[in-house]
Design an enzyme around this catalytic site. Structure first.
Site, PDB file in Angstrom:
ATOM      1  CG  ASP A 184      33.704  41.158  36.351  1.00  0.00           C
ATOM      2  OD1 ASP A 184      33.342  42.036  37.157  1.00  0.00           O
ATOM      3  OD2 ASP A 184      33.149  40.051  36.265  1.00  0.00           O
ATOM      4  CE  LYS A 201      33.245  37.619  45.592  1.00  0.00           C
ATOM      5  NZ  LYS A 201      32.786  37.286  44.247  1.00  0.00           N
TER       6      LYS A 201
END
EC number: 2.5.1.19
Length: 432
Positions: free
Chosen positions: A312, A413
């Protein structure tokens, strides 16, 4: 909503890192699986963690929250779909869906809706479906995709095989579930196992909750005693490296003096590697007493990095490499293709629009750096992906002309305050 990110000459300021999304969702789940009351201090607030909160309430947990903590009365090993909750909506949260597919298998029937057909709705879950069927669940699905209906309630432990080639989240889902079954279980991971560091986070949280799991050193095989119960505990969520990677990369590509607080040096988050990668790129920074300070000069060197342990943070690293002197290579990153969008093809297509010189392989991203900068002056599509939005904004900060990022509100998100934090550091953005 779209956002226009304007070029700037400097970033400066002092901010607090947001709380970890990955740890928050895991702590929320183990607290709900406990019998009794748990407290989680400094939980993350994002669409993903809110989706977990919503679904846990739908399964019978009680959640009370204030500015610093959330108190959860769990449902233990007996989740019950509430009368007014006929189905579960995980939003666009893949990890939440997969974790809860495991727990939902304890129920007679649960239906997961397809709320994001253009994003999560495109992602396959075949390997987890196969593993849950090995335990006795019956699952109706659309070629492995949402909407998904699970008919469970009579699961039996035993020998389970699951592929880790696409996502480690399938394995994590089984690790949360199997301690609750009446029989002992073993799990063998077939093929490869992506994002082993994230599996380590799952094991860390489960063990904090009092569960015993024996794992092989390579994390490819497990023995899980049955008839265990999660214990109510008090948890404290650490700072989030995946989101912070974007802020740190932004500070690295510009003249800057940016301080980011709350990032522990000994964190098990794989994305902590952003610190090492920026150092390899010769970015001036210090990391002491949970505080990172970047004093950027806008000059970066190319880097070669195995991205599997820091999935990520890779897109932010790539964004920094766009401005590096030389050719950078990020390899072992095929699992980026199976996220909210194809984070290799889709992301690189947008970088090219902005003026970056990038190439893709099946499992690699190659960046031919342009220290002189990129042209910008275009509209680019973030493909509803929070990581892509943040990474594209880094490039926009140093482009020669403003860049418009479509649907940038989807950054919520994982990091709703992202553009607020950038603005506090001196960025100039306009929502439209």
């Amino acid at each position: 909503m779209d956002i226009i990110v304007n070029p700037i000459s400097r970033l400066q300021g002092d901010i607090q890192a947001l709380s970890s999304k990955n740890y928050t969702t895991r702590y929320l789940l183990v607290a709900a699986l406990a019998e009794g009351t748990s407290t989680i201090y400094y939980p993350a607030h994002s669409e993903d963690s809110d989706a977990m909160r919503r679904c846990l309430r739908d399964l019978g947990a009680t959640l009370d929250e204030d500015d610093t903590k959330i108190v959860i009365k769990g449902f233990g090993a007996l989740p019950v779909l509430q009368p007014d909750s006929k189905q579960l909506d995980v939003g666009n949260a893949g990890a939440v869906l997969r974790f809860l597919m495991g727990i939902a298998s304890l129920l007679p029937e649960v239906h997961f809706i397809n709320a994001y057909p253009d994003s999560l709705g495109k992602r396959p879950h075949h390997d987890l479906i196969d593993a849950l069927e090995q335990l006795g669940a019956e699952i109706q699905h659309q070629d492995g995709k949402l909407p998904i209906t699970i008919k469970g309630g009579k699961l039996k432990g035993g020998a389970i095989r699951v592929s880790g080639n696409i996502s480690s989240q399938y394995l994590s889902a089984l690790l949360f579930l199997t301690p609750l079954l009446s029989e002992d279980s073993t799990i063998e991971v077939t093929d490869d196992l992506k994002s082993k560091v994230v599996v380590g986070q799952t094991l860390e949280v489960i063990r904090e909750a009092g569960i015993i799991i024996e794992a092989s050193e390579d994390l490819m095989s497990y023995r899980i005693p049955g008839n265990q119960r999660y214990a109510a505990r008090t948890y404290r969520v650490q700072g989030d490296y995946p989101g912070s990677a974007a802020v740190l990369a932004a500070a690295a590509v510009l003249p800057s003096d940016v301080t980011l607080r709350g990032l522990t040096e000994d964190s098990k988050q794989g994305e902590r590697a952003i610190i090492d990668v920026l150092r390899m790129m010769n970015v001036p920074l210090t990391h002491e007493d949970n505080v990172v300070r970047v004093q950027g000069n806008g000059q970066l060197s190319a880097v070669t990095f195995d991205g599997d342990a820091a999935t990520d943070a890779v897109l932010a690293m790539v964004a920094a490499a766009v401005f590096a002197d030389g050719t950078s290579r990020f390899y072992n990153v095929e699992n980026l293709r199976y996220k909210e969008c194809d984070r290799i093809t889709d992301y690189l297509n947008e970088l090219r629009k902005a003026g970056a010189n990038v190439e893709e392989r099946q499992a690699e991203i190659i960046v031919h750096g342009r220290p002189e900068g990129v042209e910008g002056g275009v509209e680019i599509n973030a493909h509803y992906d929070h990581r892509v939005i943040m990474a594209l904004s880094i490039v926009a900060l140093r482009a020669k002309q403003p860049i418009r990022i479509k649907d940038a509100h989807h950054v919520a998100k994982s990091y709703p305050q992202y553009f607020d934090h950038l603005t506090a550091l001196g960025a100039q953005v306009e929502w439209i």
